[in-house]
Scaffold this motif. Structure first.
Motif, PDB file in Angstrom:
ATOM      1  N   ARG A 189     -11.112  -2.183   3.378  1.00 35.57           N
ATOM      2  CA  ARG A 189      -9.859  -1.442   3.590  1.00 35.57           C
ATOM      3  C   ARG A 189      -9.054  -2.027   4.756  1.00 35.57           C
ATOM      4  O   ARG A 189      -7.822  -2.048   4.719  1.00 35.57           O
ATOM      5  N   LEU A 190      -9.742  -2.512   5.768  1.00 38.16           N
ATOM      6  CA  LEU A 190      -9.003  -3.164   6.865  1.00 38.16           C
ATOM      7  C   LEU A 190      -8.316  -4.435   6.352  1.00 38.16           C
ATOM      8  O   LEU A 190      -7.193  -4.757   6.760  1.00 38.16           O
ATOM      9  N   ARG A 191      -8.976  -5.146   5.450  1.00 38.35           N
ATOM     10  CA  ARG A 191      -8.355  -6.369   4.894  1.00 38.35           C
ATOM     11  C   ARG A 191      -7.130  -6.020   4.050  1.00 38.35           C
ATOM     12  O   ARG A 191      -6.118  -6.721   4.102  1.00 38.35           O
ATOM     13  N   ARG A 192      -7.225  -4.925   3.281  1.00 45.77           N
ATOM     14  CA  ARG A 192      -6.047  -4.493   2.511  1.00 45.77           C
ATOM     15  C   ARG A 192      -4.894  -4.155   3.459  1.00 45.77           C
ATOM     16  O   ARG A 192      -3.739  -4.512   3.199  1.00 45.77           O
ATOM     17  N   ALA A 193      -5.222  -3.475   4.548  1.00 46.69           N
ATOM     18  CA  ALA A 193      -4.177  -3.131   5.532  1.00 46.69           C
ATOM     19  C   ALA A 193      -3.587  -4.399   6.128  1.00 46.69           C
ATOM     20  O   ALA A 193      -2.368  -4.503   6.315  1.00 46.69           O
ATOM     21  N   ALA A 194      -4.446  -5.379   6.427  1.00 40.65           N
ATOM     22  CA  ALA A 194      -3.976  -6.639   7.020  1.00 40.65           C
ATOM     23  C   ALA A 194      -2.992  -7.336   6.079  1.00 40.65           C
ATOM     24  O   ALA A 194      -2.014  -7.944   6.525  1.00 40.65           O
ATOM     25  N   ALA A 195      -3.253  -7.227   4.771  1.00 38.96           N
ATOM     26  CA  ALA A 195      -2.363  -7.873   3.804  1.00 38.96           C
ATOM     27  C   ALA A 195      -1.023  -7.150   3.708  1.00 38.96           C
ATOM     28  O   ALA A 195      -0.014  -7.744   3.334  1.00 38.96           O
ATOM     29  N   LEU A 196      -0.994  -5.858   4.065  1.00 34.71           N
ATOM     30  CA  LEU A 196       0.238  -5.070   3.941  1.00 34.71           C
ATOM     31  C   LEU A 196       1.145  -5.171   5.169  1.00 34.71           C
ATOM     32  O   LEU A 196       2.358  -5.109   5.050  1.00 34.71           O
ATOM     33  N   THR A 197       0.568  -5.316   6.357  1.00 38.75           N
ATOM     34  CA  THR A 197       1.391  -5.254   7.576  1.00 38.75           C
ATOM     35  C   THR A 197       2.166  -6.553   7.785  1.00 38.75           C
ATOM     36  O   THR A 197       1.715  -7.633   7.396  1.00 38.75           O
TER      37      THR A 197
END
Ligand code: ZN
Length: 559
Positions: A189-197
């Motif tokens: 989930r942190l990686r998904r967030a990293a891809a969004l920001t």
């Protein structure tokens, strides 16, 4: 390291409220124990975040939610099965037990010396679930002392549990293995967030922390956390070691997911630009002033969106200093994060009711959160001013070394009282609005009582007692016939400068004997103070947060 004392004092001293449980608390008793935590909705303004950042935040929240089951398991091997049983009990008593279990993250009441409040539960193990069931502190200590340097480092490190291997021998198990399932999900989930920001320093932290969950090496991600410069300020992972009461080796999982407060950040920058000027005008002998202040540890003011795990149990955290890894601290220093909306909730639930008891009616309206929080900010900044490295008898030394056990209380008293002096200085020069003068002192007087409410066994409270007694003796504080505490503005200002001078002179000269004498004389609760404290029994001890902004974001972007 964390501070919970922004409004509450030292938990565990509320014997008059709770005492040691004579029997397993019944519904009425549990309700009273729980009522010490006033329910409050915690909100943060996400409206200024672009949609991609809101989506990133929702993914970070999903990751943060996983810190709850991880911490439950770290705290006790029985927690997860107890929780399942409680979830199946829909009786009023069952619901009350579940509620208080969730407040405490376990079956032990953290405000009451970890007394068990569920039937059939044994005493809380001071080693929590970081060490094998049945192992003793001595056995673990003996084992670590017999290890090679490298093995010893792993065994005593932040990020391993100690378990029994084949034949019953002790072994260190990395968190990345012990908690593999949850950590893999949290990393994803942190990686998904990293891809969004779109914010580079945020992306760097999220990616590096995700890798740390898998590799068990947190160094690079701690460095990235120090370098964060983004609207979203996430703190997530294994951090504090309080739950390991045997050795303070093992880090507990927690999360504080927050948004940077732009207005307070600007206020801090203004104060920061005047620090050398404040130092140059300190009310002390000019030779004790420092011609050049050192670099300041960074301070972030944020509004909390969500807290979990070790970061959301019992008394709520108001501010924290991280990281704890000495290698990162040596390279980058540490960062202080202040949770403004949490402090605001504590202010509303505790300081406002305290002010209604402690202050005369004429001063109560002047008490404000703005004054409260501004003084806390100034308190933090003032730790960086005044004498620190000193010369005593021809030796180079530090205030801390010379003043020994008196240093903590005196340093806290200094930060409070010099903080007031500094605010007065800035008000007199129009840098801070002069109209805030009365409110600054009225709020300060109310906050004296929140510090002293739970006794004197802690540095902040001792430091507060020194101030209140000094200001009473100088006529700055005045006790009215009805027992309330008012103040005389000119005498207050003189007293604030006078005590700043007295403490900083003790620090500059490393005068242990007189520091000790001051503490012995002044770190006491006088009868007129005790009478006000007695009348504060019904004021809540702390808050029980409900994270409504987080709920809203998760509902919009995740489910
Ligand atoms: Zn302090």
């Amino acid at each position: 390291m964390r501070t919970a004392v922004a409004v509450v004092g030292v938990p565990g001293l509320l014997l008059s409220v709770s005492g040691i449980f004579a029997a397993t608390p019944d519904l009425e008793r549990l309700t009273a124990l729980t009522a010490r935590f006033a329910p409050v909705e915690i909100r943060a303004d996400v409206s200024k975040l672009p949609e991609n950042e809101q989506k990133a935040l929702a993914q970070i929240l999903e990751s943060a939610r996983l810190m709850d089951p991880l911490f439950l398991r770290q705290s006790s091997a029985e927690n997860e099965s107890l929780l399942l049983t409680l979830l199946g009990d829909t009786s009023p008593l069952g619901r009350a037990r579940l509620h208080y279990f969730l407040v405490n993250k376990g079956p032990w009441s953290r405000l009451d010396h970890d007394e068990a409040f569920l039937p059939g539960v044994s005493k809380k193990s001071p080693g929590a679930n970081f060490y094998p069931a049945g192992a003793s502190r001595e056995e673990v200590d003996r084992w670590t002392n017999g290890l090679s340097a490298a093995d010893r480092e792993a065994a005593t490190g932040f990020f391993t549990t100690i378990r029994r291997g084949p034949g019953g021998v002790l072994v260190a198990v990395p968190y990345s293995l012990e908690y593999q399932g949850e950590l893999a999900a949290a990393a994803e989930r942190l990686r998904r967030a990293a891809a969004l920001t779109q914010q580079p320093t945020l992306r760097a932290f999220l990616e590096k922390r995700a890798s740390a969950f898998v590799s068990n090496d947190y160094y690079e991600s701690d460095v990235a956390w120090m370098e964060l410069d983004a609207s979203i300020e996430p703190t997530i992972g294994p951090y504090e070691t309080y739950e390991d009461e045997w050795f303070n080796y093992k880090a507990a999982f927690e999360a504080f997911i927050a948004l940077r407060d732009e207005a307070e950040t600007a206020k801090l920058a203004t104060f920061g630009s005047h620090l050398q000027e404040l130092e140059d005008h300190l009310p002390i002998d000019p030779r004790f002033r420092r011609p050049k202040l050192g670099g300041l540890a960074p301070i972030r003011v944020v509004n909390l969106v969500f807290a979990s795990g070790d970061g959301n149990r019992g008394v709520q955290t108001a501010a924290f200093n991280l990281p704890n890894d000495e290698r990162v601290v040596a390279k980058m220093g540490s960062k202080r994060v202040m949770l403004k909306n949490v402090q605001e909730a504590k202010f509303a639930m505790a300081l406002v009711p305290i002010s209604r008891v402690a202050l005369p009616a004429s001063e109560q309206a002047a008490v404000s959160f703005d004054a409260f929080f501004t003084h806390i900010l100034m308190h933090e900044l003032m730790h960086g001013l005044g004498p620190q490295t000193i010369r005593v008898g021809g030796r180079d030394t530090t205030v801390r070394q010379e003043l020994k056990e008196t240093n903590g209380p005196l340093e806290e008293a200094k930060a409070d009282i010099a903080g007031l002096w500094a605010l007065q200085y800035l008000m007199d020069r129009g840098i801070v609005d002069k109209a805030k003068e009365r409110g600054t002192y009225a709020t300060y007087v109310a906050s004296i009582f929140r510090s002293l409410r739970f006794g004197l066994n802690e540095a902040h409270a001792k430091g507060t007692a020194i101030q209140v007694n000094y200001l009473l003796d100088k006529g700055g504080l005045r006790v009215a016939r009805d027992g309330t505490f008012g103040f005389d503005l000119p005498a207050m200002k003189a007293g604030v400068a006078g005590l700043t001078r007295e403490i900083m002179t003790l620090q500059a000269t490393g005068d242990y004997a007189n520091a000790k004498a001051l503490l012995e004389k002044s770190a006491v609760i006088r009868p007129e103070v005790a009478r006000v404290i007695e009348r504060l029994q019904g004021v809540p001890v702390d808050i029980e947060p409900r994270f409504v902004t987080a709920e809203d974001l998760l509902a919009r972007f995740v489910q």
